[in-house]
Scaffold this active site. Structure first.
Site, PDB file in Angstrom:
ATOM      1  N   ASP A  34       0.875  -1.172   0.000  1.00 20.14           N
ATOM      2  CA  ASP A  34       0.000   0.000   0.000  1.00 20.14           C
ATOM      3  C   ASP A  34       0.914   1.224   0.000  1.00 20.14           C
ATOM      4  OD1 ASP A  34      -3.224   0.119   1.178  1.00 20.14           O
ATOM      5  OD2 ASP A  34      -2.117   1.972   0.812  1.00 20.14           O
ATOM      6  N   VAL A  94       2.063   0.690  -6.438  1.00 21.51           N
ATOM      7  CA  VAL A  94       2.066  -0.418  -7.399  1.00 21.51           C
ATOM      8  C   VAL A  94       1.907   0.052  -8.848  1.00 21.51           C
ATOM      9  CG1 VAL A  94       1.328  -2.163  -5.752  1.00 21.51           C
ATOM     10  CG2 VAL A  94      -0.409  -0.918  -7.060  1.00 21.51           C
ATOM     11  N   GLY A 138       1.756  -8.775 -14.668  1.00 20.97           N
ATOM     12  CA  GLY A 138       3.116  -9.202 -15.024  1.00 20.97           C
ATOM     13  C   GLY A 138       3.669 -10.173 -13.992  1.00 20.97           C
ATOM     14  N   ARG A 156       4.556 -14.119 -14.484  1.00 20.61           N
ATOM     15  CA  ARG A 156       5.870 -14.650 -14.109  1.00 20.61           C
ATOM     16  C   ARG A 156       5.728 -15.887 -13.235  1.00 20.61           C
ATOM     17  NH1 ARG A 156       9.277 -11.633  -9.435  1.00 20.61           N
ATOM     18  NH2 ARG A 156       7.804 -12.858  -8.205  1.00 20.61           N
ATOM     19  N   TYR A 187     -12.121   7.000 -12.649  1.00 26.30           N
ATOM     20  CA  TYR A 187     -12.261   5.729 -11.921  1.00 26.30           C
ATOM     21  C   TYR A 187     -12.871   4.666 -12.830  1.00 26.30           C
ATOM     22  CZ  TYR A 187     -13.610   2.569  -8.079  1.00 26.30           C
ATOM     23  OH  TYR A 187     -13.769   1.491  -7.241  1.00 26.30           O
ATOM     24  N   LYS A 200     -11.016   1.242 -14.296  1.00 26.01           N
ATOM     25  CA  LYS A 200     -11.457  -0.108 -13.949  1.00 26.01           C
ATOM     26  C   LYS A 200     -11.885  -0.882 -15.203  1.00 26.01           C
ATOM     27  CE  LYS A 200     -11.012  -0.145  -9.382  1.00 26.01           C
ATOM     28  NZ  LYS A 200     -10.116  -1.077  -8.685  1.00 26.01           N
TER      29      LYS A 200
END
Ligand code: UDP
Length: 319
Positions: free
Chosen positions: A31, A57, A107, A111, A150, A154
């Site tokens: 966060d 992130v 991603g 992986r 927003y 999304k």
């Protein structure tokens, strides 16, 4: 499983941490605290199955070791233009969390061959022209409208998720979350429940926007988390609505709050500062969740409010 949860210090993220830890999983929480609150995860400090990283992130995510599941819940989510933590005041971060954040999480999922679950929203339906909203309804969103930062982030997140599923074979899932309330909601984010419940507990009149005839369907957080976890454990890839189908007007909602709290200060009708962007009706069609996940909400509004009030009282110094 070893599970990465982004937005771990948020309202829903922190409840997911608790629930998945209780299920025996190991959690890596992330966060950046732009809307999340360290208080929401303070009780997890010292838990050897919980690791936390303060990260944005939207930037490259480094996750040490392999994760078996990723839940991407990082995003501002309040539509209130008066709130500092609302997405009107964090428009670029909101778009980045939904777009770049989703891409980065996918991603990592690719992986590691992880299960991936994206927190989407009823907002992808925009101001809906069909009612109730089933997952087959593609929505009514203006890409340059005021809620678009927003909604479109999304929508992009959902498209990106499906692209990784179809093109890279990532084991993805999409939950469309409808209005949810409960302990750990941001008291200051200007949404209906925090505003109205706070006012009621302080003995103030409740501020209903417009005539209060707009409708919503409010889901208690424990019900919602149960639905999300069932989806995580399933093998479903197409979007699933999770929310409470009991629809009511905002006025009825406010009256219920006054009744449960014993507030006698009544209701004040205020000009709706978000009138042009306030969806008029919203109710999930949860047929898919029932059929696929055998899930439906169990907690009534009265019961959910009773379970939320102690948190609000404590935050307001009334406990
Ligand atoms: N609302 C209200 N008074 C408030 C805050 C919100 O009447 O103090 C109304 C708002 O106009 C909307 C509904 O309550 O119609 C739900 O608002 P919320 O902010 O919870 O989220 P939304 O469902 O719009 O995403």
């Amino acid at each position: 499983m070893r599970i990465l949860i982004t937005g771990a210090a948020g309202f829903l993220g922190s409840h997911l941490c608790d629930r998945l830890l209780a299920d025996g999983h190991e959690i890596i929480g992330m966060d950046n605290f732009i809307t999340g609150n360290p208080d929401n995860i303070a009780h997890l400090a010292g838990n050897e199955k919980f690791q936390f990283f303060k990260r944005d992130v939207s930037n490259y995510i480094f996750v040490p070791g392999k994760v078996e599941a990723i839940l991407h819940f990082a995003s501002p989510a309040s539509p209130n233009p008066l709130s500092k933590s609302g997405y009107f005041n964090l428009p670029i971060q909101t778009m980045k969390a939904g777009a770049l954040g989703t891409h980065n999480c996918l991603g990592v999922a690719r992986r590691d061959g992880s299960r991936f679950l994206i927190a989407s929203t009823s907002e992808i339906y925009g101001d809906p022209e069909v009612h109730p909203q089933a997952e087959t309804y593609p929505g009514n969103v203006d890409p340059v409208g005021e809620r678009a930062v927003y909604d479109e982030a999304k929508r992009f997140a959902e498209s990106m998720t499906m692209a990784y599923h179809r093109f890279h074979g990532v084991n993805t899932s999409i939950v469309r979350i409808f209005n949810t309330y409960g302990p750990r909601m941001d008291m200051e984010d200007g949404r209906a429940l925090p505003n109205l419940l706070k006012q009621a507990l302080l003995g103030q009149p409740l501020t209903v926007y417009g005539t209060g005839s707009q409708t919503r369907s409010f889901c208690f957080v424990d019900d919602l988390i149960e639905g999300i976890v069932k989806l995580l454990y399933s093998n479903e890839h197409m979007p699933v609505n999770i929310g409470n189908p009991v629809e009511m007007t905002v006025l009825e909602f406010a009256e219920t709050i006054n009744r449960i709290t014993g507030n006698t200060a009544g209701i004040t009708f205020m000009e709706n500062a978000r009138s042009a962007r306030d969806p008029q009706r919203r109710r999930p069609d949860i047929t898919r969740a029932k059929n696929i996940l055998n899930w439906e909400p169990k907690v009534s509004l009265e019961e959910g409010l009773r379970r939320t009030i102690p948190f609000f009282k404590q935050k307001l110094g009334l406990a």
